[in-house]
Design an enzyme around this catalytic site. Structure first.
Site, mmCIF file in Angstrom:
data_model
loop_
_atom_site.group_PDB
_atom_site.id
_atom_site.type_symbol
_atom_site.label_atom_id
_atom_site.label_comp_id
_atom_site.label_asym_id
_atom_site.label_seq_id
_atom_site.Cartn_x
_atom_site.Cartn_y
_atom_site.Cartn_z
ATOM 1 N N GLU A 156 0.836 -1.193 0.000
ATOM 2 C CA GLU A 156 0.000 0.000 0.000
ATOM 3 C C GLU A 156 0.875 1.249 0.000
ATOM 4 O O GLU A 156 1.965 1.266 0.584
ATOM 5 C CB GLU A 156 -0.919 -0.010 1.221
ATOM 6 C CG GLU A 156 -1.942 -1.128 1.121
ATOM 7 C CD GLU A 156 -2.898 -1.192 2.304
ATOM 8 O OE1 GLU A 156 -4.063 -1.540 2.087
ATOM 9 O OE2 GLU A 156 -2.486 -0.917 3.437
ATOM 10 N N CYS A 191 3.553 8.521 0.829
ATOM 11 C CA CYS A 191 4.149 7.631 1.820
ATOM 12 C C CYS A 191 4.360 6.281 1.133
ATOM 13 O O CYS A 191 3.387 5.601 0.779
ATOM 14 C CB CYS A 191 3.180 7.534 2.993
ATOM 15 S SG CYS A 191 3.728 6.447 4.287
ATOM 16 N N CYS A 226 -1.042 6.383 9.977
ATOM 17 C CA CYS A 226 0.215 5.847 10.493
ATOM 18 C C CYS A 226 0.010 4.534 11.253
ATOM 19 O O CYS A 226 -0.807 4.467 12.168
ATOM 20 C CB CYS A 226 0.827 6.903 11.409
ATOM 21 S SG CYS A 226 2.395 6.428 12.052
#
Ligand code: SF4
Length: 346
Positions: free
Chosen positions: A92, A105, A330
């Site tokens: 991902e 990210c 996160c």
């Protein structure tokens, strides 16, 4: 024989490819231009290469880029993309737009073997290392690629547990023959594997983020098993000895757990640990998940912690939580369940 992806090879690697195929050395630079500076997806589109050269390349190599196979969008605009890696593995990648800034990210491994108590990726266990091409493809094949301003290696996996491939990916992102990105726009986050940390600091100019989460060793050992092997004093020693200059940044990530690492004693010890170091502490809300023994600190406590650190001269910010509703925040990335699903094809 399975073909090898050209995308993700460094210029030196491409020179070896050319040598092997008995092609002139300058062809390597032509190939890298097609791979990293143009928007094509096949070897046949490398039109300034001779027909013979393209045939030779096609025999052993593929271009090697692939689009995400699924996208999910959060109510806050964050997008989570699913990319396929070899052997029915998935990773991902999270795109986080924020006013003028757009951060990606990226993942560096499929799963992770580090077993941090607060992380869903850690619970998934380790499945595979990503190649430099699979890391850089998350950027190259991102639908919003043109809008990207920053890249953080904070997705699935521990980057320093895949150091060679991560370093090659950074080379491709920052070099003249590659994407020509400024290293100041890239941050690599690690729990602190000290030998790899030293190599990263020496051979790259990208920013560093250390997952700290507590200034106490015994507590860190419970949260992060890596502390048993590479401990905090060692990590701090490497960081304190390195000259970061004025441009390069070191930051410390600190997820706040209620009653665990959010007390006045922690503030005091943080001040001791980071005393005199030019750095920033990013305080992060904990995103609880099923089966986790930890709970997140409340907003008031996080703000108090942040204010106190700032008062003591330690620059601290509270990171906005993004993408929680699509499990993109996160510590929540996981592709564990996907391997079992039949609706996602190889
Ligand atoms: Fe791995 Fe990072 Fe999760 Fe720890 S926090 S288990 S190093 S992905």
């Amino acid at each position: 024989m399975e073909k090898i992806a050209l995308f993700g090879l460094t210029l030196t690697d491409l020179q070896e490819v050319c040598k092997d195929l008995k092609l002139p050395k300058f062809v390597a630079k032509q190939i890298s231009d097609w791979l990293y500076k143009k928007n094509i997806t096949s070897i046949d589109e490398m039109t300034n290469l001779s027909k013979k050269a393209r045939e030779l390349l096609n025999e052993k190599y593929t271009f090697g880029v692939h689009a995400p196979i699924k996208a999910q969008e959060s109510t806050d605009g964050t997008k989570k993309y699913l990319y396929q890696a070899p052997n029915r593995n998935f990773i991902e990648t999270v795109y986080i737009p924020d006013k003028e800034r757009a951060t990606l990210c990226v993942s560096s491994q499929v799963g992770c073997k580090m077993g941090c108590l607060f992380c869903v990726t850690g619970k998934q266990g380790f499945q595979a290392q990503l190649t430099p091409g699979e890391i850089v493809n998350q950027i190259r094949s991102l639908p919003e690629r043109e809008k990207l301003t920053n890249i953080v290696y904070m997705g699935m996996g521990e980057p320093f547990d895949n150091l060679d491939n991560v370093m090659k990916s950074l080379e491709i992102l920052t070099s003249d023959y590659g994407f020509e990105m400024s290293p100041r726009r890239i941050t690599v986050s690690s729990i602190g594997i000290t030998p790899a940390l030293q190599t990263f600091l020496k051979d790259s100019n990208c920013h560093l983020a250390i997952s700290l989460h507590t200034p106490f060793e015994d507590e860190r050992r419970k949260l992060m098993p890596v502390e048993n092997v590479y401990n905090l004093p060692e990590i701090m020693d490497v960081i304190r000895k390195h000259d970061f200059g004025l441009q390069r940044r070191v930051s410390f990530e600190y997820i706040m757990f209620k009653g665990v690492n959010d007390t006045p004693a922690h503030i005091k010890q943080m001040c001791k640990l980071l005393n005199g170091l030019r750095c920033r502490v990013n305080l992060i809300k904990f995103h609880a998940f099923d089966g986790s023994p930890l709970e997140g600190s409340d907003r008031q406590t996080i703000e108090y912690f942040s204010n106190k650190l700032n008062e003591k001269g330690i620059r601290s910010t509270i990171r906005a939580s993004r993408g929680e509703d699509i499990l993109a925040a996160c510590g929540l990335l996981s592709t564990k369940e996907l391997v079992k699903r039949k609706d996602i094809e190889d």
